[in-house]
Design a protein around this motif. Structure first.
Motif, PDB file in Angstrom:
ATOM      1  N   GLY A   1       0.838  -1.186   0.000  1.00 42.59           N
ATOM      2  CA  GLY A   1       0.000   0.000   0.000  1.00 42.59           C
ATOM      3  C   GLY A   1       0.871   1.233   0.000  1.00 42.59           C
ATOM      4  N   GLY A   2       0.294   2.393  -0.285  1.00 45.13           N
ATOM      5  CA  GLY A   2       1.025   3.648  -0.242  1.00 45.13           C
ATOM      6  C   GLY A   2       2.142   3.759  -1.263  1.00 45.13           C
ATOM      7  N   GLY A   3       2.048   2.966  -2.343  1.00 46.01           N
ATOM      8  CA  GLY A   3       3.068   3.038  -3.376  1.00 46.01           C
ATOM      9  C   GLY A   3       4.321   2.237  -3.082  1.00 46.01           C
ATOM     10  N   LYS A   4       4.376   1.578  -1.919  1.00 53.93           N
ATOM     11  CA  LYS A   4       5.557   0.793  -1.560  1.00 53.93           C
ATOM     12  C   LYS A   4       5.491  -0.582  -2.241  1.00 53.93           C
ATOM     13  N   GLY A   5       6.652  -1.091  -2.649  1.00 45.59           N
ATOM     14  CA  GLY A   5       6.707  -2.418  -3.246  1.00 45.59           C
ATOM     15  C   GLY A   5       6.016  -2.491  -4.586  1.00 45.59           C
ATOM     16  N   MET A   6       6.185  -1.475  -5.424  1.00 47.31           N
ATOM     17  CA  MET A   6       5.572  -1.457  -6.752  1.00 47.31           C
ATOM     18  C   MET A   6       6.634  -1.103  -7.786  1.00 47.31           C
ATOM     19  N   ARG A   7       6.616  -1.815  -8.903  1.00 53.17           N
ATOM     20  CA  ARG A   7       7.572  -1.543  -9.983  1.00 53.17           C
ATOM     21  C   ARG A   7       6.882  -1.764 -11.333  1.00 53.17           C
TER      22      ARG A   7
ATOM     23  N   ARG B   1       5.808   7.945  -8.200  1.00 50.21           N
ATOM     24  CA  ARG B   1       6.233   6.716  -7.514  1.00 50.21           C
ATOM     25  C   ARG B   1       5.030   5.981  -6.928  1.00 50.21           C
ATOM     26  N   HIS B   2       3.906   6.019  -7.641  1.00 47.63           N
ATOM     27  CA  HIS B   2       2.669   5.358  -7.221  1.00 47.63           C
ATOM     28  C   HIS B   2       2.092   5.946  -5.940  1.00 47.63           C
ATOM     29  N   GLN B   3       2.555   7.111  -5.540  1.00 47.83           N
ATOM     30  CA  GLN B   3       1.987   7.796  -4.385  1.00 47.83           C
ATOM     31  C   GLN B   3       1.240   9.033  -4.862  1.00 47.83           C
ATOM     32  N   LYS B   4       0.111   9.276  -4.237  1.00 46.75           N
ATOM     33  CA  LYS B   4      -0.763  10.346  -4.695  1.00 46.75           C
ATOM     34  C   LYS B   4      -0.183  11.717  -4.352  1.00 46.75           C
TER      35      LYS B   4
ATOM     36  N   GLU C   1      18.098   2.356   1.537  1.00 47.59           N
ATOM     37  CA  GLU C   1      16.699   2.562   1.884  1.00 47.59           C
ATOM     38  C   GLU C   1      16.620   3.681   2.915  1.00 47.59           C
ATOM     39  N   ALA C   2      15.755   4.657   2.636  1.00 47.04           N
ATOM     40  CA  ALA C   2      15.552   5.765   3.562  1.00 47.04           C
ATOM     41  C   ALA C   2      14.102   6.190   3.511  1.00 47.04           C
ATOM     42  N   MET C   3      13.516   6.386   4.662  1.00 52.15           N
ATOM     43  CA  MET C   3      12.120   6.799   4.771  1.00 52.15           C
ATOM     44  C   MET C   3      11.225   5.861   3.963  1.00 52.15           C
ATOM     45  N   LYS C   4      11.498   4.555   4.062  1.00 59.14           N
ATOM     46  CA  LYS C   4      10.698   3.483   3.476  1.00 59.14           C
ATOM     47  C   LYS C   4      10.727   3.457   1.946  1.00 59.14           C
ATOM     48  N   MET C   5      11.682   4.178   1.344  1.00 55.62           N
ATOM     49  CA  MET C   5      11.820   4.163  -0.103  1.00 55.62           C
ATOM     50  C   MET C   5      13.254   3.800  -0.460  1.00 55.62           C
TER      51      MET C   5
END
Length: 675
Positions: free
Chosen positions: A163-169, A234-237, A636-640
């Motif tokens: 969710g939140g755009g994490k783990g998407m490519r 980055r898939h985040q709104k 990795e920083a701030m979950k990205m």
């Protein structure tokens, strides 16, 4: 209704929930980490409990400590906000087992929708349309690559628990699949604790449209219309709006009914969002729409729904959790006007939206009413700000770098856009980089203003959204000069007439050279003192302007420039002048001629960490010869994830950190020699 609740979150959503609880006469308990001891949400609540150190896994993710705090302080229910434990089925179950009401859906509903793969299988049985893809259990890379080849490129890899755009490519070709899969799985493990992924066809001109649903425990379920969340990076709104531009009443009803069917399929209770992707590649009016996922919580962008309906969705959550029926039926819900939400982040869009860390040295916002709803006695509130920070607070590397959500309302989309432009022009932040300037360009962009929307808009409009840095106008330079003069006059202690800052000379006027610069270029100015501290001539490369009578009125610096009134705000931080003028923020460095500081040394072959983080992959060895742009390591920083690339062709002379090492901001990561 509850008499006391615990809010298991931080930041603006904790403040938002506390405001509605206060309105209903409900007591509140805040939880906080050591990093948040002085945070705004702590003071917004009646009581507070320290959970532990700054790291979320030791504080905000400690469900056992949160439940113990709720019981110890007499709370009857826990509101999870969004993020952290809000979609954790085990936490919801643990609350129930402890005799606490979880202000959200049942644990079974969270489990059903928590896995994207399982959710899509369930939606298929409920006749909700799905994007073509593979959502099964097999996870070996060869098989998944084969599925991607079968589906056809481009494909989208998504963490099943994400969710939140994490783990998407996005993967454009088969040759890139394995590297993208490895990166996706690393980020999924870090963010969600599991690395299962699914593969879906990636639509080239999709719009991201989500439906707000609400259900009670008595069998009632409604949809509160849609939000268009297509503008993403980055898939985040980045921007959200309601209603979705150009959506017909028939399509609105179809999507709303599909969302209600999805909610009913899992026995949903409370606030939830069913996210759809609509294919606009074949039809300007929208072709097929497909189920993406269901967020079993309140969404970050819920304020735009509140603004067009006049409803308090947090109040609805509390009433439903307390066993009450939904306040309204479907036929009683109506859309009023148009609302936009801009997420103001501490980040640098010109550097790949790199998060910024620092203290809010100066914060000035447009006139707004915090937590005001869309319709107050029939009169819309034009501007609303939801924020969890105040001037002086720090944006740390431990949590999301959001500063605020800026929400505006208008009678139609054009009016809402005008209100947003005005509000962004009044927003001032000093102390860290922000995306405010980028948001201003975005809402003014021809594609966005014309509602030509899709999830690739930012990349598609990159040339206009990321223009070359423009020269600072004379108005801004004059304001910086006036601020410098006023500062010097205020600090003047000497009575020596030869050095007094008025520029007085016995038989001649003083000519004084001034040097400012920004990232784009230097600005050489000559200041001619025409009279004692009241009038000057400002010489720039292009013109000579008469400058006179700088003064401060209501916190604004005012001056006359060639007879024109110029107004702005100048915030000085050392030798940096932050000039807010004409709705824009210009940052100028003053080069003091008396300073002995030389030019800063170029970093040359040093490759440094852009912020505190952890090394997750080292892609080269000592002695490797690489080309410009070659990936060297990933941190990795701030979950990205952030890829450190070669600045030029050359040789890696040494790798200074190993996988798993923590690094501080500015730490040298590799030694590199350009060819």
């Amino acid at each position: 209704m509850f008499s006391k609740i615990l809010i298991a979150n931080r930041g603006e959503i904790a403040c938002r929930v506390a405001a509605t609880a206060r309105k209903l006469g409900i007591g509140t308990v805040a939880v906080y980490s050591e990093a948040d001891a002085q945070a705004k949400h702590v003071s917004a609540c009646d009581e507070s409990v320290l959970l532990g150190p700054a790291a979320a896994k030791e504080s905000y993710l400690r469900g056992d400590k949160i439940i113990a705090a709720a019981l110890a302080h007499g709370a009857q229910a826990i509101h999870p906000g969004y993020g952290f434990l809000s979609e954790n089925a085990q936490f919801a179950q643990d609350c129930a087992d402890a005799g606490l009401i979880f202000i959200g859906p049942p644990a079974a509903s969270i489990r059903a929708m928590g896995s994207k793969s399982a959710a899509k299988a369930l939606m298929e049985t409920a006749a909700v349309p799905l994007v073509p893809g593979y959502h099964g259990e097999r996870q070996d890379s060869d098989f998944l690559r084969g599925e991607a080849d079968r589906i056809g490129y481009p494909v989208l890899l998504k963490a099943s628990a994400g969710g939140g755009g994490k783990g998407m490519r996005i993967v454009e070709r088969s040759a890139d699949f394995d590297a993208a899969l490895a990166s996706c799985k690393r980020e999924a493990i870090s963010s969600f604790g599991e690395d299962k992924v699914l593969v879906e066809k990636y639509l080239t001109r999709p719009r991201h449209i989500e439906i707000q649903v609400f259900a009670d425990s008595l069998g009632n379920c409604v949809y509160l219309f849609e939000r268009d969340c297509s503008v993403q990076r980055r898939h985040q709104k980045v921007l959200e709006e309601a209603p979705a531009p150009g959506l017909s009443e028939q399509r609105r009803a179809e999507m709303g009914q599909a969302a209600v069917a999805a909610a009913r399929a899992v026995g949903y209770v409370g606030a939830g969002t069913v996210e759809f992707i609509a294919d606009y590649s074949t039809s300007a009016n929208g072709g097929a729409f497909y189920f993406m996922e269901m967020n079993t919580r309140l969404q970050v962008e819920h304020p735009v729904t509140e603004m067009i309906t006049g409803l308090d969705l947090v109040e609805w959550q509390l009433r439903v959790a307390a066993g009450e029926a939904l306040p309204l039926r479907q036929d009683q819900l109506h859309i009023h006007g148009h609302a936009l939400e801009a997420r103001i982040y501490a980040e640098n869009p010109d550097k790949g939206f790199l998060p910024s860390i620092g203290r809010l040295q100066h914060l000035r916002t447009p006139p707004a009413v915090e937590f005001a709803l869309g319709l107050q006695d029939g009169t819309p509130a034009a501007v609303r700000i939801d924020s969890g920070v105040r001037e002086g607070d720090a944006i740390s590397p431990f949590y999301d770098p959001m500063i605020a959500k800026l929400i505006v309302w208008g009678v139609d989309r054009e009016a809402a856009l005008r209100n947003m432009a005005q509000a962004l022009a009044q927003y001032q932040v000093v102390g860290l980089a922000t995306n405010i300037g980028f948001l201003q360009r975005l809402i003014a962009d021809q594609a966005f203003a014309g509602a030509d929307l899709d999830t690739g808009l930012i990349e598609r409009r990159r040339e206009s959204l990321f223009p070359p840095a423009a020269a600072v106008p004379l108005d801004a330079l004059a304001l910086a000069t006036a601020a410098l003069l006023m500062s010097e006059q205020a600090q003047q202690q000497s009575s020596d007439p030869w050095s007094i800052s008025s520029g007085w000379r016995m038989n001649a006027s003083l000519l004084r050279g001034l040097q400012f610069e920004d990232e784009a270029q230097p600005y050489a100015l000559t200041l001619e003192y025409a009279s004692a501290g009241q009038h000057w001539r400002l010489h720039s490369a292009e013109q000579i302007a008469e400058l006179s009578l700088p003064s401060m009125q209501d916190g604004w610096l005012q001056l006359a420039l060639d007879g024109r009134r110029v107004q702005g705000n100048v915030v000085r931080s050392g030798e940096i002048f932050h000039v807010f003028c004409g709705g824009l923020h210009r940052q100028l460095s003053y080069l003091d001629p008396l300073s002995h500081a030389g030019d800063s040394e170029a970093e040359g072959g040093r490759l440094t960490a852009p912020m505190p983080g952890k090394i997750v992959a080292v892609l080269v060895q000592k002695g490797a010869v690489v080309e410009k742009g070659a990936p060297l390591l990933i941190m990795e920083a701030m979950k990205m994830e952030h890829t450190i690339a070669a600045p030029a062709g050359g040789t890696v002379e040494d790798v200074l950190y190993l996988v798993g090492d923590q690094v501080s901001e500015g730490a040298q990561l590799l030694e590199f020699k350009a060819a």
